[in-house]
Design an enzyme around this catalytic site. Structure first.
Site, PDB file in Angstrom:
ATOM      1  N   ASP A  49       0.836  -1.216   0.000  1.00  0.00           N
ATOM      2  CA  ASP A  49       0.000   0.000   0.000  1.00  0.00           C
ATOM      3  C   ASP A  49       0.866   1.260   0.000  1.00  0.00           C
ATOM      4  O   ASP A  49       0.691   2.155  -0.828  1.00  0.00           O
ATOM      5  CB  ASP A  49      -0.873   0.056   1.266  1.00  0.00           C
ATOM      6  CG  ASP A  49      -2.018  -0.932   1.241  1.00  0.00           C
ATOM      7  OD1 ASP A  49      -2.587  -1.208   2.313  1.00  0.00           O
ATOM      8  OD2 ASP A  49      -2.331  -1.441   0.158  1.00  0.00           O
ATOM      9  N   GLU A  72      -5.446   7.053   0.457  1.00  0.00           N
ATOM     10  CA  GLU A  72      -5.845   6.285   1.632  1.00  0.00           C
ATOM     11  C   GLU A  72      -4.774   6.294   2.730  1.00  0.00           C
ATOM     12  O   GLU A  72      -5.094   6.309   3.903  1.00  0.00           O
ATOM     13  CB  GLU A  72      -6.171   4.833   1.241  1.00  0.00           C
ATOM     14  CG  GLU A  72      -6.678   4.036   2.428  1.00  0.00           C
ATOM     15  CD  GLU A  72      -7.365   2.741   2.074  1.00  0.00           C
ATOM     16  OE1 GLU A  72      -7.217   2.273   0.924  1.00  0.00           O
ATOM     17  OE2 GLU A  72      -8.046   2.198   2.963  1.00  0.00           O
ATOM     18  N   ASP A 144      -6.596   5.003  -4.193  1.00  0.00           N
ATOM     19  CA  ASP A 144      -6.537   3.830  -3.328  1.00  0.00           C
ATOM     20  C   ASP A 144      -5.433   2.948  -3.899  1.00  0.00           C
ATOM     21  O   ASP A 144      -5.605   2.326  -4.946  1.00  0.00           O
ATOM     22  CB  ASP A 144      -7.876   3.082  -3.305  1.00  0.00           C
ATOM     23  CG  ASP A 144      -7.901   2.053  -2.179  1.00  0.00           C
ATOM     24  OD1 ASP A 144      -6.814   1.655  -1.714  1.00  0.00           O
ATOM     25  OD2 ASP A 144      -9.007   1.643  -1.766  1.00  0.00           O
ATOM     26  N   ILE A 146      -4.018   0.122  -2.953  1.00  0.00           N
ATOM     27  CA  ILE A 146      -4.466  -1.271  -3.081  1.00  0.00           C
ATOM     28  C   ILE A 146      -5.891  -1.335  -2.539  1.00  0.00           C
ATOM     29  O   ILE A 146      -6.100  -1.401  -1.326  1.00  0.00           O
ATOM     30  CB  ILE A 146      -3.584  -2.278  -2.302  1.00  0.00           C
ATOM     31  CG1 ILE A 146      -2.145  -2.283  -2.855  1.00  0.00           C
ATOM     32  CG2 ILE A 146      -4.191  -3.693  -2.406  1.00  0.00           C
ATOM     33  CD1 ILE A 146      -1.234  -3.331  -2.218  1.00  0.00           C
ATOM     34  N   ASP A 147      -6.848  -1.292  -3.448  1.00  0.00           N
ATOM     35  CA  ASP A 147      -8.238  -1.449  -3.029  1.00  0.00           C
ATOM     36  C   ASP A 147      -8.532  -2.951  -3.021  1.00  0.00           C
ATOM     37  O   ASP A 147      -8.169  -3.659  -3.956  1.00  0.00           O
ATOM     38  CB  ASP A 147      -9.154  -0.722  -4.024  1.00  0.00           C
ATOM     39  CG  ASP A 147     -10.620  -0.847  -3.642  1.00  0.00           C
ATOM     40  OD1 ASP A 147     -10.919  -0.853  -2.429  1.00  0.00           O
ATOM     41  OD2 ASP A 147     -11.461  -0.942  -4.551  1.00  0.00           O
ATOM     42  N   THR A 149      -7.732  -5.051  -0.144  1.00  0.00           N
ATOM     43  CA  THR A 149      -6.566  -5.642   0.528  1.00  0.00           C
ATOM     44  C   THR A 149      -6.749  -7.132   0.822  1.00  0.00           C
ATOM     45  O   THR A 149      -5.833  -7.922   0.645  1.00  0.00           O
ATOM     46  CB  THR A 149      -6.343  -4.912   1.872  1.00  0.00           C
ATOM     47  OG1 THR A 149      -6.357  -3.521   1.602  1.00  0.00           O
ATOM     48  CG2 THR A 149      -5.035  -5.294   2.500  1.00  0.00           C
ATOM     49  N   SER A 260     -12.872  -5.500  -4.173  1.00  0.00           N
ATOM     50  CA  SER A 260     -12.365  -4.249  -4.768  1.00  0.00           C
ATOM     51  C   SER A 260     -13.249  -3.673  -5.860  1.00  0.00           C
ATOM     52  O   SER A 260     -14.281  -4.240  -6.222  1.00  0.00           O
ATOM     53  CB  SER A 260     -10.947  -4.434  -5.321  1.00  0.00           C
ATOM     54  OG  SER A 260     -10.968  -4.991  -6.626  1.00  0.00           O
ATOM     55  N   ASP A 290     -12.747   4.825  -2.809  1.00  0.00           N
ATOM     56  CA  ASP A 290     -13.262   3.480  -3.066  1.00  0.00           C
ATOM     57  C   ASP A 290     -14.327   3.448  -4.157  1.00  0.00           C
ATOM     58  O   ASP A 290     -14.774   2.354  -4.535  1.00  0.00           O
ATOM     59  CB  ASP A 290     -13.853   2.875  -1.781  1.00  0.00           C
ATOM     60  CG  ASP A 290     -12.772   2.311  -0.871  1.00  0.00           C
ATOM     61  OD1 ASP A 290     -11.767   1.807  -1.402  1.00  0.00           O
ATOM     62  OD2 ASP A 290     -12.939   2.386   0.363  1.00  0.00           O
TER      63      ASP A 290
HETATM   64  P1  AMP Z   1     -14.777  -4.704  -1.165  1.00  0.00           P
HETATM   65  O1  AMP Z   1     -13.501  -5.324  -1.654  1.00  0.00           O
HETATM   66  O2  AMP Z   1     -15.692  -4.300  -2.249  1.00  0.00           O
HETATM   67  O3  AMP Z   1     -15.429  -5.530  -0.106  1.00  0.00           O
HETATM   68  O4  AMP Z   1     -14.401  -3.331  -0.508  1.00  0.00           O
HETATM   69  C1  AMP Z   1     -13.181  -3.048   0.020  1.00  0.00           C
HETATM   70  C2  AMP Z   1     -13.290  -1.727   0.723  1.00  0.00           C
HETATM   71  O5  AMP Z   1     -14.252  -1.804   1.753  1.00  0.00           O
HETATM   72  C3  AMP Z   1     -12.026  -1.299   1.391  1.00  0.00           C
HETATM   73  O6  AMP Z   1     -11.389  -0.380   0.582  1.00  0.00           O
HETATM   74  C4  AMP Z   1     -12.475  -0.653   2.682  1.00  0.00           C
HETATM   75  O7  AMP Z   1     -12.134   0.711   2.679  1.00  0.00           O
HETATM   76  C5  AMP Z   1     -13.966  -0.779   2.663  1.00  0.00           C
HETATM   77  N1  AMP Z   1     -14.568  -1.111   3.956  1.00  0.00           N
HETATM   78  C6  AMP Z   1     -13.972  -1.406   5.120  1.00  0.00           C
HETATM   79  N2  AMP Z   1     -14.899  -1.610   6.100  1.00  0.00           N
HETATM   80  C7  AMP Z   1     -16.117  -1.438   5.534  1.00  0.00           C
HETATM   81  C8  AMP Z   1     -17.462  -1.490   6.009  1.00  0.00           C
HETATM   82  N3  AMP Z   1     -17.758  -1.796   7.276  1.00  0.00           N
HETATM   83  N4  AMP Z   1     -18.455  -1.246   5.132  1.00  0.00           N
HETATM   84  C9  AMP Z   1     -18.184  -0.966   3.844  1.00  0.00           C
HETATM   85  N5  AMP Z   1     -16.943  -0.892   3.339  1.00  0.00           N
HETATM   86  C10 AMP Z   1     -15.907  -1.122   4.158  1.00  0.00           C
HETATM   87 MG    MG Z   2     -10.218   0.502  -0.724  1.00  0.00          MG
END
Ligand code: AMP
Ligand code: MG
Length: 356
Positions: A49, A72, A144, A146-147, A149, A260, A290
């Site tokens: 990151d 981020e 971001d 690394i979206d 992670t 992501s 995001d």
């Molecule tokens: P995804 O891979 O689509 O599940 O989303 C990843 C992103 O979800 C990350 O970049 C985080 O910033 C974000 N994230 C972390 N915690 C939460 C949460 N409680 N609700 C929604 N998004 C979140």
């Molecule tokens: Mg992200």
């Protein structure tokens, strides 16, 4: 190939995202070999990151020195003595990436190519260019590095996501997805693609080297082949709510889960028919980095993105999307149907709560 509007920004952003993708892929491979992938709190992904943000922000800082960045990460943990080991690793990775030979469309003036190493201090400062608070006016980038992670750690989907916002409107989005199959119909085939959208000028998929642009258009879905794209992580969006909406819509196909903003990329090229992301009720505020690049990609691929009430997303409120409530992204007709089904599912939920 290049659209005239924001042509320079597009060229720089594609180069920055490509370089960051090379870095994150190489970090992952090295980590797997050393078997240190999921160890410890200063986890290896943190190295990825930070260094990816250092690389992208260094390039942006040279190409567009007046543009603030909403990123981020920040370098606060790297500056004290305790952060030295991590910092050294980041400096090594970032410099390795910045000094690699010039690729398609890259320019030495952006601080790229052999001999362009930075000092540790310069790289930490580059990371901290990302601390801008955002807002309703002016130009700013969102990053971001690394979206997704969790997906990165599993060797699955993640994305390097960069967007340019001008007066709260996303004008340019570039996403690099190193692990995404080039063609979803051939999941075991070659992987790694870049997605680019410029407002008013369409959406395209490029190869990882930035060549061979293919225009993207969300296809029409029949009720039979419609399916959901959703997070792998149940903590990030409600799987059960999506199940109920799918039931209301009579969707038969199982949801496609991936981490992501690769979900937005998959939707833009028709690998799935709708991306629905509903809050899990923990009061989490969604971050602009995001969704900024993904939102312009969807709109330029002919789709619609709103929150789950049908409200537009507001990228001018600061680092978060404020009171936004979930996301619905899809082609026009599907979007309207899903919004109606979401409304019905919410009303059911409210009624069943009343009974308790
Ligand atoms: P995804 O891979 O689509 O599940 O989303 C990843 C992103 O979800 C990350 O970049 C985080 O910033 C974000 N994230 C972390 N915690 C939460 C949460 N409680 N609700 C929604 N998004 C979140
Ligand atoms: Mg992200």
């Amino acid at each position: 190939m290049m659209s005239l509007k924001f042509a320079a920004e597009e060229q720089v952003a594609v180069a920055a995202v490509r370089r960051a993708c090379t870095l994150t892929s190489s970090v992952f491979n090295k980590l797997v070999k050393n078997e240190t992938l999921v160890k410890g709190d200063k986890s290896p992904v943190t190295v990825g990151d930070y260094s990816a943000q250092a690389v992208v922000n260094t390039i942006l800082g040279r190409a567009f020195p007046d543009d603030p960045i909403v990123g981020e990460e920040d370098a606060a943990d790297l500056r004290p003595e305790s952060g030295t080991a991590l910092k050294n690793r980041i400096v090594e990775l970032a410099n390795e990436t910045l000094t690699a030979e010039l690729g398609i469309g890259e320019m030495a003036e952006w601080g790229l190519g052999p001999g362009q190493s930075r000092t540790p201090e310069e790289l930490l400062d580059a990371i901290d260019r990302g601390t801008y608070n955002g807002g309703a006016t002016g130009r700013m980038w969102t990053l971001d590095p690394i979206d997704g992670t969790k997906g990165f750690l599993r060797g699955e989907q993640y994305a390097v996501c960069l967007a340019l916002i001008v007066d709260a409107q996303v004008q340019l989005g570039v996403m690099g997805c190193p692990n995404l199959p080039v063609d979803a119909a051939n999941p075991d085939g070659p992987r790694g693609c870049i997605f680019v959208a410029v407002r008013g000028h369409g959406a395209r998929q490029l190869t990882m080297s930035g060549s061979d642009p293919k225009p993207l258009r969300i296809p029409t879905f029949s009720d039979d082949n419609l399916n959901f794209l959703e997070s792998v992580e149940a903590a990030h969006s409600s799987h059960s709510f999506n199940d109920r909406v799918a039931q209301i819509l009579g969707i038969k196909r199982a949801p496609t889960r991936m981490d992501s903003q690769a979900k937005y990329c998959s939707l833009a090229r028709g690998d799935g028919g709708v991306y629905l992301r509903m809050p899990t009720g923990v009061g989490y505020k969604e971050k602009i980095w995001d969704h900024a690049s993904g939102s312009v990609l969807i709109e330029e691929a002919g789709g619609i993105i709103t929150d789950s009430r049908g409200e537009p997303l507001n990228f001018g409120l600061g680092r978060t999307l404020g009171e936004n409530y979930g996301f619905v992204a899809a082609g026009k007709e599907v979007h309207a149907k899903v919004l109606a089904a979401v409304k019905q599912a919410k009303e059911e939920e409210a009624k069943s709560k009343d009974k308790l």
